[in-house]
Scaffold this motif. Sequence first.
Motif, PDB file in Angstrom:
ATOM      1  N   SER A 136       0.827  -1.209   0.000  1.00 42.15           N
ATOM      2  CA  SER A 136       0.000   0.000   0.000  1.00 42.15           C
ATOM      3  C   SER A 136       0.861   1.260   0.000  1.00 42.15           C
ATOM      4  N   GLU A 168      -3.238  15.080  -0.679  1.00 41.99           N
ATOM      5  CA  GLU A 168      -3.804  13.728  -0.731  1.00 41.99           C
ATOM      6  C   GLU A 168      -2.752  12.683  -0.342  1.00 41.99           C
ATOM      7  N   GLU A 175      -2.303  12.717   3.398  1.00 39.90           N
ATOM      8  CA  GLU A 175      -3.453  12.102   4.058  1.00 39.90           C
ATOM      9  C   GLU A 175      -3.387  10.582   3.971  1.00 39.90           C
ATOM     10  N   GLU A 176      -3.082  10.083   2.782  1.00 37.24           N
ATOM     11  CA  GLU A 176      -2.967   8.637   2.593  1.00 37.24           C
ATOM     12  C   GLU A 176      -1.836   8.068   3.439  1.00 37.24           C
ATOM     13  N   ARG A 228      -2.843   7.917   7.059  1.00 34.87           N
ATOM     14  CA  ARG A 228      -3.778   6.814   7.285  1.00 34.87           C
ATOM     15  C   ARG A 228      -3.024   5.486   7.359  1.00 34.87           C
ATOM     16  N   VAL A 264       0.893   4.146  -2.936  1.00 32.25           N
ATOM     17  CA  VAL A 264       0.640   5.561  -2.670  1.00 32.25           C
ATOM     18  C   VAL A 264       1.801   6.409  -3.187  1.00 32.25           C
ATOM     19  N   LEU A 287      -1.862  11.972  -7.332  1.00 31.47           N
ATOM     20  CA  LEU A 287      -2.239  12.484  -6.016  1.00 31.47           C
ATOM     21  C   LEU A 287      -1.589  13.842  -5.808  1.00 31.47           C
TER      22      LEU A 287
END
Length: 82
Positions: A50, A67, A70-71, A74, A54, A63
């Motif tokens: 992941s 963004e 933020e990703e 998370r 990203v 992105l």
Amino acid sequence: MTTVIRKGRCQLATWLERREARYVVLRVICLSSLIAPADKRTPEERLTESLTEVRTRYVDGRLTEREFEEELSRLLEVEQKM
């Protein structure tokens, strides 16, 4: 399981997940979890994958910086819970 069948099951599960997000009745039945092939990766492998995805999306310009952050936040929260 052959690659073609696995890919087909993944595509069907993704389609069902979208419908489940939209329709409560389907969400209750939760067919997507029955159709999707089992993920044999460890949680660490899924997290690494992941993070790589990203980063790639950010480098490719898919992105924005916001963004991306933020990703990343998370995913780091998920990592802390592991």
